[in-house]
Design a protein around this motif. Structure first.
Motif, PDB file in Angstrom:
ATOM      1  N   LYS A  15     -19.866 -27.173  -8.328  1.00  0.00           N
ATOM      2  CA  LYS A  15     -19.517 -28.356  -9.137  1.00  0.00           C
ATOM      3  C   LYS A  15     -18.310 -29.075  -8.556  1.00  0.00           C
ATOM      4  CE  LYS A  15     -21.274 -26.832 -13.587  1.00  0.00           C
ATOM      5  NZ  LYS A  15     -20.973 -26.143 -14.833  1.00  0.00           N
ATOM      6  N   PHE A  16     -17.350 -28.270  -8.099  1.00  0.00           N
ATOM      7  CA  PHE A  16     -16.135 -28.867  -7.532  1.00  0.00           C
ATOM      8  C   PHE A  16     -16.470 -29.654  -6.263  1.00  0.00           C
ATOM      9  CE2 PHE A  16     -11.528 -27.853  -5.980  1.00  0.00           C
ATOM     10  CZ  PHE A  16     -11.161 -29.162  -6.257  1.00  0.00           C
ATOM     11  N   TRP A  17     -17.366 -29.095  -5.470  1.00  0.00           N
ATOM     12  CA  TRP A  17     -17.770 -29.758  -4.221  1.00  0.00           C
ATOM     13  C   TRP A  17     -18.334 -31.155  -4.525  1.00  0.00           C
ATOM     14  CZ3 TRP A  17     -17.181 -29.803   0.772  1.00  0.00           C
ATOM     15  CH2 TRP A  17     -18.144 -30.391   1.590  1.00  0.00           C
ATOM     16  N   ARG A  18     -19.236 -31.206  -5.512  1.00  0.00           N
ATOM     17  CA  ARG A  18     -19.829 -32.507  -5.877  1.00  0.00           C
ATOM     18  C   ARG A  18     -18.761 -33.452  -6.429  1.00  0.00           C
ATOM     19  NH1 ARG A  18     -25.692 -31.688  -8.501  1.00  0.00           N
ATOM     20  NH2 ARG A  18     -26.709 -31.117  -6.543  1.00  0.00           N
ATOM     21  N   PHE A  19     -17.899 -32.881  -7.270  1.00  0.00           N
ATOM     22  CA  PHE A  19     -16.861 -33.695  -7.890  1.00  0.00           C
ATOM     23  C   PHE A  19     -15.937 -34.286  -6.810  1.00  0.00           C
ATOM     24  CE2 PHE A  19     -12.684 -34.085  -9.981  1.00  0.00           C
ATOM     25  CZ  PHE A  19     -13.022 -34.946 -11.009  1.00  0.00           C
ATOM     26  N   ALA A  20     -15.585 -33.439  -5.820  1.00  0.00           N
ATOM     27  CA  ALA A  20     -14.703 -33.896  -4.738  1.00  0.00           C
ATOM     28  C   ALA A  20     -15.357 -35.043  -3.963  1.00  0.00           C
ATOM     29  CB  ALA A  20     -14.382 -32.735  -3.799  1.00  0.00           C
ATOM     30  N   GLY A  21     -16.666 -34.928  -3.738  1.00  0.00           N
ATOM     31  CA  GLY A  21     -17.388 -36.003  -3.035  1.00  0.00           C
ATOM     32  C   GLY A  21     -17.333 -37.297  -3.852  1.00  0.00           C
ATOM     33  N   GLY A  22     -17.538 -37.172  -5.170  1.00  0.00           N
ATOM     34  CA  GLY A  22     -17.491 -38.343  -6.047  1.00  0.00           C
ATOM     35  C   GLY A  22     -16.107 -38.987  -6.043  1.00  0.00           C
ATOM     36  N   LEU A  23     -15.084 -38.144  -6.023  1.00  0.00           N
ATOM     37  CA  LEU A  23     -13.716 -38.677  -6.024  1.00  0.00           C
ATOM     38  C   LEU A  23     -13.430 -39.474  -4.750  1.00  0.00           C
ATOM     39  CD1 LEU A  23     -11.210 -35.986  -7.334  1.00  0.00           C
ATOM     40  CD2 LEU A  23     -11.517 -38.316  -8.133  1.00  0.00           C
ATOM     41  N   VAL A  24     -13.889 -38.930  -3.619  1.00  0.00           N
ATOM     42  CA  VAL A  24     -13.662 -39.650  -2.352  1.00  0.00           C
ATOM     43  C   VAL A  24     -14.332 -41.027  -2.431  1.00  0.00           C
ATOM     44  CG1 VAL A  24     -14.156 -39.668   0.122  1.00  0.00           C
ATOM     45  CG2 VAL A  24     -13.359 -37.560  -0.959  1.00  0.00           C
ATOM     46  N   GLU A  25     -15.560 -41.067  -2.945  1.00  0.00           N
ATOM     47  CA  GLU A  25     -16.263 -42.361  -3.073  1.00  0.00           C
ATOM     48  C   GLU A  25     -15.479 -43.316  -3.961  1.00  0.00           C
ATOM     49  OE1 GLU A  25     -18.665 -43.420  -1.215  1.00  0.00           O
ATOM     50  OE2 GLU A  25     -18.518 -41.452  -0.264  1.00  0.00           O
ATOM     51  N   LYS A  26     -14.967 -42.770  -5.072  1.00  0.00           N
ATOM     52  CA  LYS A  26     -14.202 -43.600  -6.012  1.00  0.00           C
ATOM     53  C   LYS A  26     -12.943 -44.170  -5.335  1.00  0.00           C
ATOM     54  CE  LYS A  26     -12.455 -42.942 -10.724  1.00  0.00           C
ATOM     55  NZ  LYS A  26     -12.450 -41.989 -11.833  1.00  0.00           N
ATOM     56  N   LEU A  27     -12.255 -43.310  -4.583  1.00  0.00           N
ATOM     57  CA  LEU A  27     -11.037 -43.769  -3.905  1.00  0.00           C
ATOM     58  C   LEU A  27     -11.350 -44.780  -2.810  1.00  0.00           C
ATOM     59  CD1 LEU A  27      -9.129 -40.358  -3.753  1.00  0.00           C
ATOM     60  CD2 LEU A  27      -8.503 -42.346  -5.121  1.00  0.00           C
ATOM     61  N   LYS A  28     -12.512 -44.619  -2.174  1.00  0.00           N
ATOM     62  CA  LYS A  28     -12.898 -45.598  -1.137  1.00  0.00           C
ATOM     63  C   LYS A  28     -13.086 -46.986  -1.736  1.00  0.00           C
ATOM     64  CE  LYS A  28     -15.364 -43.050   2.411  1.00  0.00           C
ATOM     65  NZ  LYS A  28     -16.663 -42.856   3.052  1.00  0.00           N
ATOM     66  N   PHE A  43      -0.107 -36.323  -5.422  1.00  0.00           N
ATOM     67  CA  PHE A  43       0.104 -36.422  -3.978  1.00  0.00           C
ATOM     68  C   PHE A  43      -1.214 -36.740  -3.258  1.00  0.00           C
ATOM     69  CE2 PHE A  43       0.267 -34.679   0.290  1.00  0.00           C
ATOM     70  CZ  PHE A  43       1.443 -35.245   0.776  1.00  0.00           C
ATOM     71  N   LEU A  44      -2.278 -36.080  -3.688  1.00  0.00           N
ATOM     72  CA  LEU A  44      -3.580 -36.324  -3.042  1.00  0.00           C
ATOM     73  C   LEU A  44      -4.103 -37.722  -3.357  1.00  0.00           C
ATOM     74  CD1 LEU A  44      -5.374 -32.919  -3.721  1.00  0.00           C
ATOM     75  CD2 LEU A  44      -4.591 -33.748  -1.526  1.00  0.00           C
ATOM     76  N   GLY A  45      -3.701 -38.254  -4.513  1.00  0.00           N
ATOM     77  CA  GLY A  45      -4.177 -39.589  -4.902  1.00  0.00           C
ATOM     78  C   GLY A  45      -5.272 -39.552  -5.943  1.00  0.00           C
ATOM     79  N   VAL A  46      -5.430 -38.398  -6.635  1.00  0.00           N
ATOM     80  CA  VAL A  46      -6.476 -38.297  -7.668  1.00  0.00           C
ATOM     81  C   VAL A  46      -6.090 -39.192  -8.843  1.00  0.00           C
ATOM     82  CG1 VAL A  46      -7.576 -36.699  -9.296  1.00  0.00           C
ATOM     83  CG2 VAL A  46      -7.045 -35.952  -6.964  1.00  0.00           C
ATOM     84  N   PRO A  47      -6.995 -40.063  -9.288  1.00  0.00           N
ATOM     85  CA  PRO A  47      -6.657 -40.942 -10.412  1.00  0.00           C
ATOM     86  C   PRO A  47      -6.351 -40.137 -11.682  1.00  0.00           C
ATOM     87  CG  PRO A  47      -8.732 -41.603  -9.359  1.00  0.00           C
ATOM     88  CD  PRO A  47      -8.342 -40.292  -8.766  1.00  0.00           C
ATOM     89  N   ASP A  48      -5.468 -40.679 -12.531  1.00  0.00           N
ATOM     90  CA  ASP A  48      -5.024 -39.983 -13.748  1.00  0.00           C
ATOM     91  C   ASP A  48      -6.191 -39.407 -14.549  1.00  0.00           C
ATOM     92  OD1 ASP A  48      -2.496 -40.574 -13.121  1.00  0.00           O
ATOM     93  OD2 ASP A  48      -2.212 -42.143 -14.635  1.00  0.00           O
ATOM     94  N   GLU A  49      -7.254 -40.221 -14.690  1.00  0.00           N
ATOM     95  CA  GLU A  49      -8.340 -39.800 -15.593  1.00  0.00           C
ATOM     96  C   GLU A  49      -9.144 -38.605 -15.033  1.00  0.00           C
ATOM     97  OE1 GLU A  49      -8.167 -42.762 -14.101  1.00  0.00           O
ATOM     98  OE2 GLU A  49     -10.088 -43.330 -13.212  1.00  0.00           O
ATOM     99  N   ASP A  50      -8.962 -38.302 -13.745  1.00  0.00           N
ATOM    100  CA  ASP A  50      -9.709 -37.175 -13.165  1.00  0.00           C
ATOM    101  C   ASP A  50      -8.850 -35.929 -12.984  1.00  0.00           C
ATOM    102  OD1 ASP A  50     -12.209 -38.514 -12.792  1.00  0.00           O
ATOM    103  OD2 ASP A  50     -11.206 -39.684 -11.241  1.00  0.00           O
ATOM    104  N   ILE A  51      -7.580 -36.017 -13.339  1.00  0.00           N
ATOM    105  CA  ILE A  51      -6.665 -34.898 -13.084  1.00  0.00           C
ATOM    106  C   ILE A  51      -7.118 -33.654 -13.842  1.00  0.00           C
ATOM    107  CG2 ILE A  51      -4.330 -34.076 -13.659  1.00  0.00           C
ATOM    108  CD1 ILE A  51      -3.185 -36.413 -12.301  1.00  0.00           C
ATOM    109  N   GLU A  52      -7.507 -33.815 -15.093  1.00  0.00           N
ATOM    110  CA  GLU A  52      -7.858 -32.658 -15.907  1.00  0.00           C
ATOM    111  C   GLU A  52      -9.074 -31.910 -15.315  1.00  0.00           C
ATOM    112  OE1 GLU A  52      -5.878 -31.439 -18.022  1.00  0.00           O
ATOM    113  OE2 GLU A  52      -7.317 -29.813 -18.328  1.00  0.00           O
ATOM    114  N   THR A  53     -10.112 -32.660 -14.938  1.00  0.00           N
ATOM    115  CA  THR A  53     -11.318 -32.027 -14.380  1.00  0.00           C
ATOM    116  C   THR A  53     -10.988 -31.325 -13.065  1.00  0.00           C
ATOM    117  OG1 THR A  53     -12.363 -34.039 -15.157  1.00  0.00           O
ATOM    118  CG2 THR A  53     -13.768 -32.510 -13.971  1.00  0.00           C
ATOM    119  N   CYS A  54     -10.221 -31.985 -12.258  1.00  0.00           N
ATOM    120  CA  CYS A  54      -9.888 -31.447 -10.949  1.00  0.00           C
ATOM    121  C   CYS A  54      -9.066 -30.166 -11.102  1.00  0.00           C
ATOM    122  CB  CYS A  54      -9.064 -32.487 -10.207  1.00  0.00           C
ATOM    123  SG  CYS A  54      -9.375 -32.526  -8.487  1.00  0.00           S
TER     124      CYS A  54
END
Ligand code: HEM
Length: 437
Positions: free
Chosen positions: A213-226, A173-184
């Motif tokens: 770590k989650f905070w950094r990861f979340a920032g990286g994910l937003v960049e990836k989605l952008k 629902f959030l739009g997290v790519p498949d390959e990042d689901i496990e880490t998230c």
């Protein structure tokens, strides 16, 4: 601390003596953890608003008082909603600093008028038509997880089904790519303890590291989605809103909704469904009724959310001197509004301790809040719970709770669901022929 051991002579910030019941209130253990609504029955009747010296919060227990608080965000601000209820240690603070952890406001804890301006722009993915498009996928994932256990005759509904599926749905629902689901998924598990629990020194360090770590990861994910013009989901929608309204959404805000979105959507639903299965299987006649007539499932979902919701208390802060239920609350007074208690208020729900899937007004429960901040994900959560109950009652109508099990709950003020729900059944009796061993 028990009521009998309550200290004498303690006063509230307004100078009123604190009763023994109020002084003994401890939401991290004892009866509140076992059953928050019943633990506050006496308070609802005799002292519906009381000051807890342990928390330094005013505890509000009655339906109408809580509803008025939710509906009046100008006086009762949500700005403390995500603050750590247990003060954070210096060591944990240092760790968070090393990850540049800087959570600014996110939708759930921001004041008006900007909250409503942003909420309007962010809500399209939560609308019923869009949520309905997730139904086939949710049904498929639920059945894939049921496939793994259906022939075994025994399962832990939480570990085998309810923990993972809502997380996967939330991340899609959030739009997290498949390959990042496990880490998230791994990072998301830290947040409840961090915000609403009572972690001790060592746990604070561990949890702060996870949050950093989650905070950094979340920032990286937003960049990836952008960078992905084809990305779909709530965060890509928010990125598009940032493009159109750069004055309203900065990168910090997107990082925040990415991170808080996981906790908003995952454990709330896992816990709600765990509570629902426990309640329905303990009330066998209700379970049998939904097995025989699945059209009753939506009503059952609503009564489960009332009777044993997964968010049992929420928070607000008075921004000015005010009163709640006739009790003076000073400006800056913090309020723990126990929605689980409101849901058993007999002024609203006749015979409130009865579990009745035919109850006419169950939907008035306050488990999703009410007013301008009311849960945006309620339609999705209801859909997930419906599918869990429909598919499980279709494939395993004969399952029952393993006798003698003790239900445990993670000690925190607000999120409540059983850590395990053990069930058993005879796989030879599975009604779907392909499900038999
Ligand atoms: C049974 C499951 C759930 C429960 C019990 C629940 C409960 C709540 C509560 C109590 C609030 C705060 C209301 C207030 O402050 O007035 C809230 C807000 C929110 N919830 Fe849920 N929630 C659930 C599932 C979900 C899901 C699945 C999502 C996302 C897909 C979600 C997204 C949100 C968001 C974005 C907000 C903030 C709304 C705002 O402040 O404007 N929730 N939820």
């Amino acid at each position: 601390m028990t009521v009998d051991q309550a200290p004498r002579g303690v006063t509230s910030p307004t100078g009123c003596p604190v009763s023994r019941m109020a002084a003994g209130f401890d939401p991290f253990q004892g009866s509140y953890q076992v059953d928050p609504s019943s633990s506050l029955r006496q308070a609802r009747a005799e002292e519906p608003v009381f000051y807890s010296p342990l928390l330094d919060y005013w505890v509000v227990t009655r339906y109408e008082d809580i509803k008025q608080i939710f509906k009046n965000p100008e006086v009762f601000s949500p700005r403390i909603t995500l603050d750590q209820i247990t003060p954070i240690s210096d060591e944990a603070l240092q760790i968070l600093g090393s990850y540049e952890f800087a959570p600014g406001p996110t939708i759930v804890n921001e004041d008006e008028p900007i909250h409503t301006q942003r909420r309007r722009l962010l809500m399209e993915p939560f609308e019923a038509d869009n949520v309905a498009t997730f139904e086939p996928k949710i049904r498929q994932v639920v059945n894939a997880y049921l496939d793994r256990v259906v022939k075994t005759g025994r399962a832990d509904l939480v570990d085998d089904l309810l923990y993972e599926v809502p997380c996967i749905v939330a991340l899609i629902f959030l739009g997290v790519p498949d390959e990042d689901i496990e880490t998230c998924r791994h990072f998301g598990m830290q947040q409840t303890l961090f915000t609403w629990g009572r972690p001790d020194g060592e746990e604070q360090v561990r949890v702060a590291t996870g949050m950093g770590k989650f905070w950094r990861f979340a920032g990286g994910l937003v960049e990836k989605l952008k960078a992905d013009p084809d990305a779909k989901g709530w965060i890509p929608h928010a990125i598009e809103m940032q493009r159109r309204h750069p004055d309203l959404f900065d990168d910090n805000y997107l990082q925040n909704i990415m991170m808080s979105g996981v906790v908003a959507a995952h454990e709330t639903t896992t816990n709600a469904t765990g509570n629902a299965f426990r309640t329905l299987l303990e009330n066998r006649s209700a379970w049998k009724q939904i097995c025989a007539d699945p059209t009753l499932v939506p009503k059952a979902v609503e009564e489960c959310l009332r009777y044993s919701g997964s968010v049992v208390a929420w928070r607000r802060m008075a921004v000015t001197d005010t009163t709640v239920g006739g009790v003076d609350i000073p400006a800056d007074g913090r309020l723990l509004i126990v929605t689980a208690s409101a849901n058993r208020d007999d002024d609203i729900f006749p015979e409130p301790d009865e579990f009745d899937i035919h109850r006419g007004n169950a939907r008035r429960h306050l488990t999703f809040g009410i007013g301008s901040h009311t849960c945006l994900g309620a339609t999705l959560a209801r859909l997930e719970m419906k599918i869990f109950l429909e598919e499980t009652s279709r494939r395993l109508p004969h399952m029952s709770l393993v006798p003698g099990q003790e239900f445990t709950y993670l000690p925190n003020t607000s999120f409540r669901g059983p850590e395990h729900v053990l069930v058993e059944w005879d796989p030879q009796q599975n009604p779907v022929p392909a499900d038999r061993p």
